[in-house]
Design an enzyme around this catalytic site. Structure first.
Site, short mmCIF file in Angstrom:
data_model
loop_
_atom_site.label_atom_id
_atom_site.label_comp_id
_atom_site.label_asym_id
_atom_site.label_seq_id
_atom_site.Cartn_x
_atom_site.Cartn_y
_atom_site.Cartn_z
N GLY A 43 0.79 -1.24 0.00
CA GLY A 43 0.00 0.00 0.00
C GLY A 43 0.82 1.28 0.00
CD GLU A 98 2.53 0.96 6.18
OE1 GLU A 98 2.36 1.05 4.96
OE2 GLU A 98 2.55 -0.12 6.79
CG ASP A 99 -0.68 2.17 3.08
OD1 ASP A 99 -0.12 1.70 4.09
OD2 ASP A 99 -1.52 1.52 2.42
CG ASP A 102 -6.80 0.69 11.22
OD1 ASP A 102 -7.37 1.16 12.21
OD2 ASP A 102 -7.39 -0.04 10.39
CE LYS A 130 -9.31 3.97 8.26
NZ LYS A 130 -9.96 2.65 8.00
CG PHE A 151 -13.02 0.24 2.97
CD1 PHE A 151 -11.95 0.31 2.10
CD2 PHE A 151 -13.38 -1.00 3.49
CE1 PHE A 151 -11.23 -0.83 1.75
CE2 PHE A 151 -12.68 -2.14 3.15
CZ PHE A 151 -11.61 -2.05 2.26
CG ASP A 158 -5.74 -3.42 -1.25
OD1 ASP A 158 -5.34 -2.92 -0.17
OD2 ASP A 158 -6.01 -4.63 -1.36
NE ARG A 164 -2.44 -3.13 -3.74
CZ ARG A 164 -2.42 -3.22 -2.41
NH1 ARG A 164 -2.26 -2.14 -1.68
NH2 ARG A 164 -2.57 -4.38 -1.80
C1 PRP Z 1 -2.21 -1.88 5.87
C2 PRP Z 1 -1.20 -0.76 5.95
C3 PRP Z 1 -0.42 -1.09 7.19
C4 PRP Z 1 -1.45 -1.76 8.07
C5 PRP Z 1 -1.96 -0.77 9.05
O1 PRP Z 1 -1.63 -2.95 5.19
O2 PRP Z 1 -0.38 -0.69 4.81
O3 PRP Z 1 0.65 -1.96 6.91
O4 PRP Z 1 -2.51 -2.22 7.22
O5 PRP Z 1 -2.82 -1.34 9.98
P1 PRP Z 1 -2.47 -1.45 11.53
O6 PRP Z 1 -2.04 -0.09 12.00
O7 PRP Z 1 -3.78 -1.87 12.14
O8 PRP Z 1 -1.40 -2.47 11.71
P2 PRP Z 1 -2.46 -4.10 4.46
O9 PRP Z 1 -2.51 -5.29 5.34
O10 PRP Z 1 -3.77 -3.55 3.99
O11 PRP Z 1 -1.53 -4.50 3.23
P3 PRP Z 1 -1.18 -3.73 1.86
O12 PRP Z 1 -0.33 -2.53 2.26
O13 PRP Z 1 -0.39 -4.72 1.07
O14 PRP Z 1 -2.46 -3.32 1.20
#
Ligand code: PRP
Length: 179
Positions: A43, A98-99, A102, A130, A151, A158, A164
């Site tokens: 991401g 990082e994107d 959460d 978030k 979302f 994605d 993406r």
């Molecule tokens: C997303 C995002 C972080 C994580 C954040 O990854 O890129 O790595 O979730 O969530 P958290 O703070 O609750 O740990 P995702 O699993 O969607 O994978 P991707 O980046 O390959 O889409």
């Protein structure tokens, strides 16, 4: 706008301006240094490539892929590394790019891991925060946009690997993921 999108949260222009602003702030911290920019697949990759092009210090690039299985509020699981770094981080000044943050599970564990491996410093830069969802004691050092618990898709983010490549960040229609 994509027909699966309910509305645009941040336009291409807004993202471009904010990424440049944040990157120039980060850049000031690395004068005379060669930070290792760690991108978290997948991401974060679009943000990463835009972000690093604003850095004036020499940088080295590396990537990790990790699982977020443990991302729930009740998780005590360990971070699962699906692809590890090529570089040794010992003594390095690392910037994690990082994107989204959460629950904070991913970044809390990643930061701890890189420090355990001997990184000299670890700075966290996120595109989206978030804030209201945090279960782990971690915050980005720099963040581009705070968002509610919606979302979001586009600019790397994605839903089932789709969307993406949208150039903006939008909110996905509920009907797409509730059907
Ligand atoms: C997303 C995002 C972080 C994580 C954040 O990854 O890129 O790595 O979730 O969530 P958290 O703070 O609750 O740990 P995702 O699993 O969607 O994978 P991707 O980046 O390959 O889409």
């Amino acid at each position: 706008m994509h027909s699966d999108c309910e509305r645009i949260l941040f336009s291409e222009e807004q993202i471009r301006a904010r990424v440049a602003e944040v990157a120039s702030e980060v850049d000031k911290r690395y004068v005379g240094k060669t930070p290792l920019c760690v991108g978290i697949l997948k991401g974060g990759i679009i943000f990463y490539s835009d972000f690093i092009r604003h850095l004036t210090s020499p940088v080295e690039l590396d990537f990790m892929a990790v699982s977020s299985y443990g991302g729930g509020a009740v998780s005590s699981g360990k971070l699962k590394i699906r692809k590890d770094l090529d570089k040794d981080v010992k003594g390095r000044d690392v910037i994690i790019i990082e994107d989204i943050i959460d629950s904070g599970f991913t970044l809390a564990n990643l930061k701890r891991l890189l420090l355990e491996r001997g990184a000299n410093s670890v700075l966290i830069v996120t595109l989206l925060n978030k804030k209201g969802r945090r279960s782990y004691d971690i915050s980005p050092d720099f963040n581009c946009f705070d968002i509610e618990n919606e979302f979001v898709i586009g600019y790397g983010l994605d839903y089932n690997e789709r969307y993406r490549s949208l150039p903006y960040i939008g909110v996905l229609k509920r009907s797409v993921y509730e059907k």
